[in-house]
Design a protein around this motif. Structure first.
Motif, short mmCIF file in Angstrom:
data_model
loop_
_atom_site.label_atom_id
_atom_site.label_comp_id
_atom_site.label_asym_id
_atom_site.label_seq_id
_atom_site.Cartn_x
_atom_site.Cartn_y
_atom_site.Cartn_z
N VAL A 108 47.29 33.18 33.99
CA VAL A 108 46.53 33.05 35.07
C VAL A 108 47.06 33.87 36.10
CG1 VAL A 108 45.37 31.49 36.90
CG2 VAL A 108 45.43 30.85 34.37
N PHE A 109 48.28 34.11 36.54
CA PHE A 109 48.98 34.86 37.58
C PHE A 109 48.74 36.17 37.41
CE2 PHE A 109 52.29 36.45 40.09
CZ PHE A 109 51.93 35.78 41.43
N SER A 110 48.66 36.72 36.09
CA SER A 110 48.48 38.03 35.76
C SER A 110 46.95 38.45 36.14
CB SER A 110 48.70 38.39 34.36
OG SER A 110 48.60 39.69 33.95
N LEU A 146 41.80 40.62 40.09
CA LEU A 146 40.95 39.73 41.10
C LEU A 146 41.54 39.98 42.45
CD1 LEU A 146 40.37 36.05 39.48
CD2 LEU A 146 38.95 38.19 39.43
N LEU A 147 42.81 40.11 42.79
CA LEU A 147 43.20 40.24 44.23
C LEU A 147 42.91 41.75 44.43
CD1 LEU A 147 46.50 38.23 44.40
CD2 LEU A 147 44.44 37.89 45.74
N PRO A 148 43.26 42.83 43.51
CA PRO A 148 42.81 44.18 43.87
C PRO A 148 41.38 44.18 44.17
CG PRO A 148 44.32 44.00 42.24
CD PRO A 148 44.01 42.62 42.40
N ASP A 149 40.72 43.74 43.51
CA ASP A 149 39.03 43.68 43.58
C ASP A 149 38.62 43.20 44.78
OD1 ASP A 149 36.47 43.99 42.20
OD2 ASP A 149 36.05 42.03 42.94
N VAL A 172 28.37 39.85 50.36
CA VAL A 172 29.20 38.87 51.38
C VAL A 172 29.61 37.56 50.81
CG1 VAL A 172 29.28 37.65 53.58
CG2 VAL A 172 28.45 40.33 53.35
N PHE A 173 28.39 37.06 50.19
CA PHE A 173 28.86 35.48 49.57
C PHE A 173 29.51 35.47 48.23
CE2 PHE A 173 25.10 34.45 52.34
CZ PHE A 173 25.53 33.46 52.99
N ILE A 174 29.44 36.84 47.55
CA ILE A 174 30.20 36.99 46.36
C ILE A 174 31.62 37.16 46.64
CG2 ILE A 174 30.58 38.49 44.29
CD1 ILE A 174 27.45 38.76 44.20
N ASP A 175 31.90 37.84 47.78
CA ASP A 175 33.23 38.14 48.19
C ASP A 175 33.92 36.76 48.67
OD1 ASP A 175 35.46 40.37 49.21
OD2 ASP A 175 35.32 38.52 50.61
N ALA A 176 33.19 35.88 49.08
CA ALA A 176 33.74 34.79 49.67
C ALA A 176 33.86 33.78 48.67
CB ALA A 176 32.63 34.00 50.78
N LEU A 177 32.99 33.90 47.74
CA LEU A 177 33.20 32.69 46.59
C LEU A 177 34.37 33.29 45.72
CD1 LEU A 177 29.42 32.25 45.48
CD2 LEU A 177 31.01 30.57 46.38
N LEU A 178 34.44 34.72 45.55
CA LEU A 178 35.66 35.18 44.83
C LEU A 178 37.10 34.72 45.38
CD1 LEU A 178 34.83 38.68 43.43
CD2 LEU A 178 35.20 36.70 41.99
N PHE A 224 32.47 37.87 36.58
CA PHE A 224 31.76 38.95 36.34
C PHE A 224 31.38 39.97 37.59
CE2 PHE A 224 31.87 36.90 32.28
CZ PHE A 224 31.32 37.75 31.25
N ALA A 225 31.46 39.38 38.62
CA ALA A 225 31.40 40.14 39.92
C ALA A 225 32.40 41.28 40.02
CB ALA A 225 31.45 39.50 41.07
N ALA A 226 33.46 41.03 39.43
CA ALA A 226 34.64 42.05 39.30
C ALA A 226 34.43 42.92 38.05
CB ALA A 226 36.03 41.42 39.40
#
Length: 239
Positions: A47-49, A55-58, A187-193, A120-122
């Motif tokens: 999960v950390f990987s 996810l964090l780079p996205d 914007v909302f997708i970013d907040a949810l991610l 899937f947003a990423a």
């Protein structure tokens, strides 16, 4: 929309099945403390990987600092509130009604499913990698649920039904995540991610690793964290 939903539900079926499998295994024979610790370390590493590599780079590339900050903060607050709620009802070891614990587990699996949908947003690859990590997490979640219910005298049939409901919760969360992904603005997708990133960080640091460290730890068990991390990292590069 239909294609995305079908892919999300296909991926979500894996952790849903893992939840039921973990509960069934715990009913047959509970895994030893050493094996539990090793697999929890491994799951935390995977999960950390996903967090570190995908996810964090996205989120960084999206460059929406305030939605990220708000979503992340709400995610932390939600997970801390969920922890408070589960502890409020006490554990099964204390002989209390585990209703609060089961409620927390239910919210947890729905959130896991939603994270698969939102990932899937990423990209589809990110969804696949996150699913791999969550399969191990939900497997032990199912085992934990079965152990808690068995301790308070619940029948095997009731435990199986409860595990099945948790699996359905994963699928429901995934479907909701896919619908949200196709219905809201970036914007909302970013907040949810960002919300999901906070939830996953909490899962790794305050659940999987905390439980893995409850007993005496060996170097081999600790190494499983890094093995999980590098294996998923290699899968990421290969696909």
């Amino acid at each position: 929309m239909t294609a995305t939903l079908s892919k999300v539900m296909f991926y979500a079926a894996l952790p849903a099945a893992a939840t039921l499998a973990g509960a069934m295994l715990a009913l047959i024979k509970q895994p030893g403390a050493g094996l539990r610790s090793a697999v929890q370390h491994f799951a935390a590493g995977t999960v950390f990987s996903v967090l570190a590599v995908e996810l964090l780079p996205d989120l960084m590339h999206r460059r929406m600092p305030w939605p990220t900050f708000i979503g992340f903060s709400l995610g932390v607050a939600f997970m801390l509130g969920l922890k408070w709620w589960s502890e409020r009802g006490g554990g099964a070891e204390e002989g209390r009604n585990p209703r609060a614990l089961l409620t927390a587990l239910g919210v947890d699996v729905v959130l896991d499913g939603a994270l698969i949908g939102l990932s899937f947003a990423a990209g589809e690859k990110q969804g696949l990698l996150l699913t791999i990590g969550l399969v191990l997490e939900t497997f032990f979640l199912g085992a934990s649920c079965a152990t808690s219910l068995r301790t308070v005298g619940q029948t095997s049939i009731r435990i199986g039904v409860t595990a099945g409901i948790l699996g359905i919760g994963v699928l429901a969360g995934a479907g909701a995540g896919a619908v949200i992904l196709n219905s809201v603005t970036p914007v909302f997708i970013d907040a949810l991610l960002a919300f999901g990133v906070a939830a996953l960080l909490y899962l790794v640091t305050e659940e999987l690793l905390v439980e893995a460290h409850e007993g005496k730890e060996t170097p081999g068990q600790a190494a499983m964290f890094f093995l999980g991390f590098i294996l998923l990292f290699m899968i990421d590069m290969l696909i």
